[in-house]
Motif scaffolding. Structure first.
Motif, PDB file in Angstrom:
ATOM      1  N   ILE A   1       0.622  -1.110  -0.125  1.00  0.00           N
ATOM      2  CA  ILE A   1      -0.173   0.200   0.081  1.00  0.00           C
ATOM      3  C   ILE A   1       0.836   1.136   0.106  1.00  0.00           C
ATOM      4  N   ILE A   2       2.171   1.304   0.562  1.00  0.00           N
ATOM      5  CA  ILE A   2       2.829   2.394   0.700  1.00  0.00           C
ATOM      6  C   ILE A   2       3.409   2.556  -1.035  1.00  0.00           C
ATOM      7  N   ASP A   3       3.796   1.699  -1.751  1.00  0.00           N
ATOM      8  CA  ASP A   3       3.952   1.700  -2.993  1.00  0.00           C
ATOM      9  C   ASP A   3       2.923   2.522  -3.742  1.00  0.00           C
ATOM     10  N   CYS A   4       1.652   1.920  -3.516  1.00  0.00           N
ATOM     11  CA  CYS A   4       0.496   2.369  -4.062  1.00  0.00           C
ATOM     12  C   CYS A   4       0.386   3.727  -3.864  1.00  0.00           C
ATOM     13  N   LYS A   5       0.347   4.326  -2.942  1.00  0.00           N
ATOM     14  CA  LYS A   5       0.311   5.733  -2.294  1.00  0.00           C
ATOM     15  C   LYS A   5       1.491   6.562  -2.959  1.00  0.00           C
ATOM     16  N   ASP A   6       2.678   5.933  -2.956  1.00  0.00           N
ATOM     17  CA  ASP A   6       3.865   6.660  -3.703  1.00  0.00           C
ATOM     18  C   ASP A   6       3.549   6.879  -5.276  1.00  0.00           C
ATOM     19  N   ALA A   7       2.918   6.102  -5.754  1.00  0.00           N
ATOM     20  CA  ALA A   7       2.745   5.884  -7.198  1.00  0.00           C
ATOM     21  C   ALA A   7       1.591   7.215  -7.314  1.00  0.00           C
ATOM     22  N   LEU A   8       0.735   7.301  -6.427  1.00  0.00           N
ATOM     23  CA  LEU A   8      -0.536   8.342  -6.790  1.00  0.00           C
ATOM     24  C   LEU A   8       0.158   9.581  -6.382  1.00  0.00           C
ATOM     25  N   ALA A   9       1.066   9.724  -5.416  1.00  0.00           N
ATOM     26  CA  ALA A   9       1.676  11.274  -5.282  1.00  0.00           C
ATOM     27  C   ALA A   9       2.549  11.361  -6.374  1.00  0.00           C
ATOM     28  N   TYR A  10       3.352  10.439  -6.973  1.00  0.00           N
ATOM     29  CA  TYR A  10       3.882  10.685  -8.350  1.00  0.00           C
ATOM     30  C   TYR A  10       3.160  11.446  -9.300  1.00  0.00           C
ATOM     31  N   LEU A  11       1.909  10.628  -9.534  1.00  0.00           N
ATOM     32  CA  LEU A  11       0.952  11.038 -10.614  1.00  0.00           C
ATOM     33  C   LEU A  11       0.432  12.354 -10.368  1.00  0.00           C
ATOM     34  N   LYS A  12       0.280  12.718  -9.031  1.00  0.00           N
ATOM     35  CA  LYS A  12      -0.209  14.027  -8.981  1.00  0.00           C
ATOM     36  C   LYS A  12       0.724  14.924  -9.262  1.00  0.00           C
ATOM     37  N   ARG A  13       1.942  14.797  -8.788  1.00  0.00           N
ATOM     38  CA  ARG A  13       2.963  15.674  -8.978  1.00  0.00           C
ATOM     39  C   ARG A  13       3.446  15.734 -10.437  1.00  0.00           C
ATOM     40  N   GLU A  14       2.960  15.095 -11.431  1.00  0.00           N
ATOM     41  CA  GLU A  14       3.332  14.924 -12.738  1.00  0.00           C
ATOM     42  C   GLU A  14       2.160  15.264 -13.694  1.00  0.00           C
ATOM     43  N   ALA A  15       0.890  15.641 -13.022  1.00  0.00           N
ATOM     44  CA  ALA A  15      -0.319  15.806 -13.720  1.00  0.00           C
ATOM     45  C   ALA A  15      -0.154  16.895 -14.888  1.00  0.00           C
ATOM     46  N   ASP A  16       0.389  18.015 -14.773  1.00  0.00           N
ATOM     47  CA  ASP A  16       0.553  18.827 -15.626  1.00  0.00           C
ATOM     48  C   ASP A  16       1.305  18.761 -16.620  1.00  0.00           C
ATOM     49  N   LYS A  17       2.388  17.995 -16.243  1.00  0.00           N
ATOM     50  CA  LYS A  17       3.313  17.349 -17.367  1.00  0.00           C
ATOM     51  C   LYS A  17       2.457  16.452 -18.479  1.00  0.00           C
ATOM     52  N   TYR A  18       1.702  15.654 -18.151  1.00  0.00           N
ATOM     53  CA  TYR A  18       1.258  14.728 -18.905  1.00  0.00           C
ATOM     54  C   TYR A  18      -0.236  15.078 -19.340  1.00  0.00           C
ATOM     55  N   GLY A  19      -0.835  16.046 -18.409  1.00  0.00           N
ATOM     56  CA  GLY A  19      -2.089  16.674 -18.999  1.00  0.00           C
ATOM     57  C   GLY A  19      -3.393  16.050 -18.642  1.00  0.00           C
ATOM     58  N   TYR A  20      -3.477  15.281 -17.277  1.00  0.00           N
ATOM     59  CA  TYR A  20      -4.807  14.843 -16.782  1.00  0.00           C
ATOM     60  C   TYR A  20      -5.056  15.598 -15.367  1.00  0.00           C
ATOM     61  N   ASP A  21      -6.124  15.411 -15.052  1.00  0.00           N
ATOM     62  CA  ASP A  21      -6.596  16.115 -13.922  1.00  0.00           C
ATOM     63  C   ASP A  21      -6.197  15.418 -12.489  1.00  0.00           C
ATOM     64  N   ALA A  22      -5.261  16.284 -11.695  1.00  0.00           N
ATOM     65  CA  ALA A  22      -4.732  15.633 -10.586  1.00  0.00           C
ATOM     66  C   ALA A  22      -5.930  15.652  -9.286  1.00  0.00           C
ATOM     67  N   ASN A  23      -6.843  16.148  -9.616  1.00  0.00           N
ATOM     68  CA  ASN A  23      -7.714  16.501  -8.564  1.00  0.00           C
ATOM     69  C   ASN A  23      -9.282  15.430  -8.875  1.00  0.00           C
ATOM     70  N   ARG A  24      -9.048  14.787  -9.584  1.00  0.00           N
ATOM     71  CA  ARG A  24     -10.171  13.732  -9.963  1.00  0.00           C
ATOM     72  C   ARG A  24      -9.566  12.428 -10.581  1.00  0.00           C
ATOM     73  N   ILE A  25      -9.227  11.740  -9.382  1.00  0.00           N
ATOM     74  CA  ILE A  25      -8.568  10.453  -9.495  1.00  0.00           C
ATOM     75  C   ILE A  25      -9.264   9.078  -8.774  1.00  0.00           C
ATOM     76  N   ILE A  26      -9.259   8.029  -9.679  1.00  0.00           N
ATOM     77  CA  ILE A  26     -10.117   6.945  -9.149  1.00  0.00           C
ATOM     78  C   ILE A  26      -9.122   5.735  -8.881  1.00  0.00           C
ATOM     79  N   ALA A  27      -9.242   5.147  -7.896  1.00  0.00           N
ATOM     80  CA  ALA A  27      -8.371   4.159  -7.613  1.00  0.00           C
ATOM     81  C   ALA A  27      -9.186   2.846  -7.777  1.00  0.00           C
ATOM     82  N   ALA A  28      -8.621   2.023  -8.564  1.00  0.00           N
ATOM     83  CA  ALA A  28      -9.146   0.983  -9.223  1.00  0.00           C
ATOM     84  C   ALA A  28      -8.327  -0.489  -9.099  1.00  0.00           C
TER      85      ALA A  28
END
Length: 269
Positions: free
Chosen positions: A87-114
């Motif tokens: 779960i720590i790895d999953c959370k670190d992946a989430l933190a990375y994806l939020k940090r890089e959202a502007d670079k790739y162009g998705y919405d960091a404030n609308r994320i679905i865990a699945a």
């Protein structure tokens, strides 16, 4: 579809962890012409009993053609580290994806865990354990705005006889559950760790909406695991829907299932 494959998001104890990112192509027409410029992101967590599986076949990839971005992540498996490493790895992946959202162009404030199976368990835990400081870096946002759980196991505690099926291997210190926890499931330490790994432990009513999908013929993770999660969320007043696939096993597909997922995502996003 635009693909960014083999993105390194974390290095720990000699293990490199990667994710694959899929984005709707700007040249493609999505099903919904009103899809915003920055699409919501689905963070997909693969199954495999916490000890197998990989990120290369994300189950919800069809959502990219409907206007959603999708990141399929990997995490340390039980042969590499015990819970809570997963779960720590999953959370670190989430933190990375939020940090890089502007670079790739998705919405960091609308994320679905699945996720599915073991990945469904981790997705549920992502949704209920927001703010658990032992698993998160200070000052970062680990919120997700929805959870889609495909037949994830929820409680591993030994005081629930039979809840993981009729598998006598539960009493084996080398069982899947004991390897995941790093302790005999029926030992004092194992029971304590199982409580920490149970997503319902953290439910306080502030969780995002949940969609749970499970077949009542599942002989790997019994359907009552999802009923247990659904009931706990309902008691706390969390929006939750449980889709019961009559006769469905430990894999769900087909038009009815995809329609339920589509409707849930489109309602909330």
């Amino acid at each position: 579809m635009i693909q960014y494959l083999d993105i390194l998001y974390k290095q720990i104890d000699g293990v490199d962890l990667y994710l694959d990112l899929y984005l709707p192509s700007s040249k493609e027409k999505t099903e919904f012409p009103s899809v915003p410029v920055k699409p919501p992101l689905i963070l997909w967590i693969h199954g495999g009993a916490w000890m197998h599986g990989d990120r290369k076949s994300p189950h919800l990839l069809w959502q990219v053609n409907r206007g959603y971005a999708l990141a399929s992540i990997e995490y340390r498996l039980s042969c590499q580290a015990h819970f809570p490493a997963h779960i720590i790895d999953c959370k670190d992946a989430l933190a990375y994806l939020k940090r890089e959202a502007d670079k790739y162009g998705y919405d960091a404030n609308r994320i679905i865990a699945a996720g599915d199976s073991a990945g469904g368990h981790l997705a549920a835990l992502m949704g209920t354990s927001i703010g658990q400081k032992d698993w998160e870096q200070p000052g970062l946002d680990y919120s997700v705005q929805a959870v889609v759980d495909y037949y994830g196991p929820i409680t591993l505690r030994g005081e629930w006889p039979g809840i993981l099926g009729a598998d006598n291997g539960l009493k084996d210190p080398d069982s899947v559950q004991s390897q995941f926890l790093g302790a005999d499931l029926f030992s004092k330490q194992g029971r304590a760790r199982a409580a920490v790994a149970d997503p319902t432990t953290y439910i306080d009513g502030g969780e995002p909406p949940f969609l749970i999908l499970h077949g009542d013929g599942d002989d790997v993770v019994p359907y009552k695991q999802s009923v247990y999660l659904r009931n706990a969320l309902e008691r706390a007043g969390v929006p939750v829907s449980l889709y019961r696939s009559f006769g469905g096993g430990h894999s769900l597909s087909g038009h009815d299932v995809t329609s339920v997922v589509d409707a849930f995502l489109d309602y909330h996003f």
